[in-house]
Design an enzyme around this catalytic site. Structure first.
Site, short mmCIF file in Angstrom:
data_model
loop_
_atom_site.label_atom_id
_atom_site.label_comp_id
_atom_site.label_asym_id
_atom_site.label_seq_id
_atom_site.Cartn_x
_atom_site.Cartn_y
_atom_site.Cartn_z
N ASN A 92 -2.82 13.52 7.60
CA ASN A 92 -3.05 13.50 6.16
C ASN A 92 -4.49 13.11 5.87
O ASN A 92 -5.16 12.52 6.71
CB ASN A 92 -2.09 12.52 5.48
CG ASN A 92 -0.73 13.12 5.24
OD1 ASN A 92 -0.60 14.32 5.05
ND2 ASN A 92 0.29 12.29 5.24
N HIS A 134 -12.92 -7.50 15.33
CA HIS A 134 -14.11 -7.70 16.15
C HIS A 134 -14.30 -9.20 16.37
O HIS A 134 -13.79 -10.04 15.63
CB HIS A 134 -15.35 -7.08 15.51
CG HIS A 134 -15.70 -7.63 14.17
ND1 HIS A 134 -16.33 -8.84 14.00
CD2 HIS A 134 -15.48 -7.15 12.93
CE1 HIS A 134 -16.51 -9.07 12.73
NE2 HIS A 134 -15.99 -8.06 12.04
N ALA A 153 3.35 1.97 -0.97
CA ALA A 153 1.93 2.32 -1.13
C ALA A 153 1.10 1.10 -1.49
O ALA A 153 1.52 0.25 -2.27
CB ALA A 153 1.79 3.39 -2.22
N ALA A 188 0.95 5.72 0.94
CA ALA A 188 -0.48 5.94 0.74
C ALA A 188 -1.22 4.61 0.65
O ALA A 188 -0.73 3.63 0.09
CB ALA A 188 -0.72 6.74 -0.54
N LYS A 216 13.64 -5.10 -0.16
CA LYS A 216 15.09 -4.88 -0.11
C LYS A 216 15.49 -4.35 1.25
O LYS A 216 14.66 -3.87 2.02
CB LYS A 216 15.55 -3.93 -1.21
CG LYS A 216 15.13 -2.48 -1.03
CD LYS A 216 15.71 -1.64 -2.15
CE LYS A 216 15.66 -0.16 -1.82
NZ LYS A 216 16.34 0.66 -2.81
N ARG A 240 0.68 -7.60 7.62
CA ARG A 240 0.05 -8.50 8.58
C ARG A 240 1.06 -9.26 9.42
O ARG A 240 0.71 -9.97 10.34
CB ARG A 240 -0.90 -9.47 7.89
CG ARG A 240 -0.28 -10.34 6.87
CD ARG A 240 -1.30 -11.19 6.13
NE ARG A 240 -0.65 -12.17 5.29
CZ ARG A 240 -0.37 -13.41 5.66
NH1 ARG A 240 -0.70 -13.84 6.84
NH2 ARG A 240 0.23 -14.23 4.82
#
Length: 137
Positions: A39, A69, A111, A93, A134, A116
């Site tokens: 995409n 890094h 989206a 997205a 949910k 994390r």
């Protein structure tokens, strides 16, 4: 065609959209019905490894970042465990998935979310940082 013609993502063995970037493709293991980067505007950085199951979709603008890094040397990446994405996962997205995360099977990431921490199977996660919204069962 632009991938081969213009040498965009030349080491990637699957179709990648010409606006997407895949880094360290050799460290990606992927299942069927899954082409990370197909995409527009997707960024995949797999320096610490990326394991993707079957039937995984990446929405436009999504980012998968497997390594940070070093704070003292920005050209050096810190070592962590690979990102693991289970079977039948939809990543919406503009989602950002950070290092060392495991995403369970049959889950959806809404989206604009930042993932994390690990994601449970059969669930929907969303937000910044992503939280369980949910269960799907």
């Amino acid at each position: 065609l632009p991938q081969k013609l213009f040498r965009l993502n030349p080491k990637v063995k699957w179709p990648v959209h010409f606006t997407s970037k895949v880094v360290a493709a050799e460290k990606i293991t992927k299942g069927i019905l899954c082409d990370p980067g197909d995409n527009p505007n997707v960024y995949i950085q797999a320096n610490n490894g990326l394991i993707i199951g079957n039937n995984v979709g990446f929405g436009s603008g999504s980012k998968v970042i497997s390594a940070n890094h070093s704070h003292t040397n920005h050209s050096e990446h810190s070592k962590t465990s690979p990102i693991i994405i289970g079977n039948n996962v939809w990543i919406g997205a503009n989602v950002i998935i950070l290092k060392g995360v495991s995403i369970g099977e049959h889950s959806v990431i809404a989206a604009g979310s930042v993932v994390r921490k690990d994601v449970d199977s059969y669930s929907v996660y969303g937000g910044v940082p992503a939280k369980k919204l949910k269960d799907l069962v």
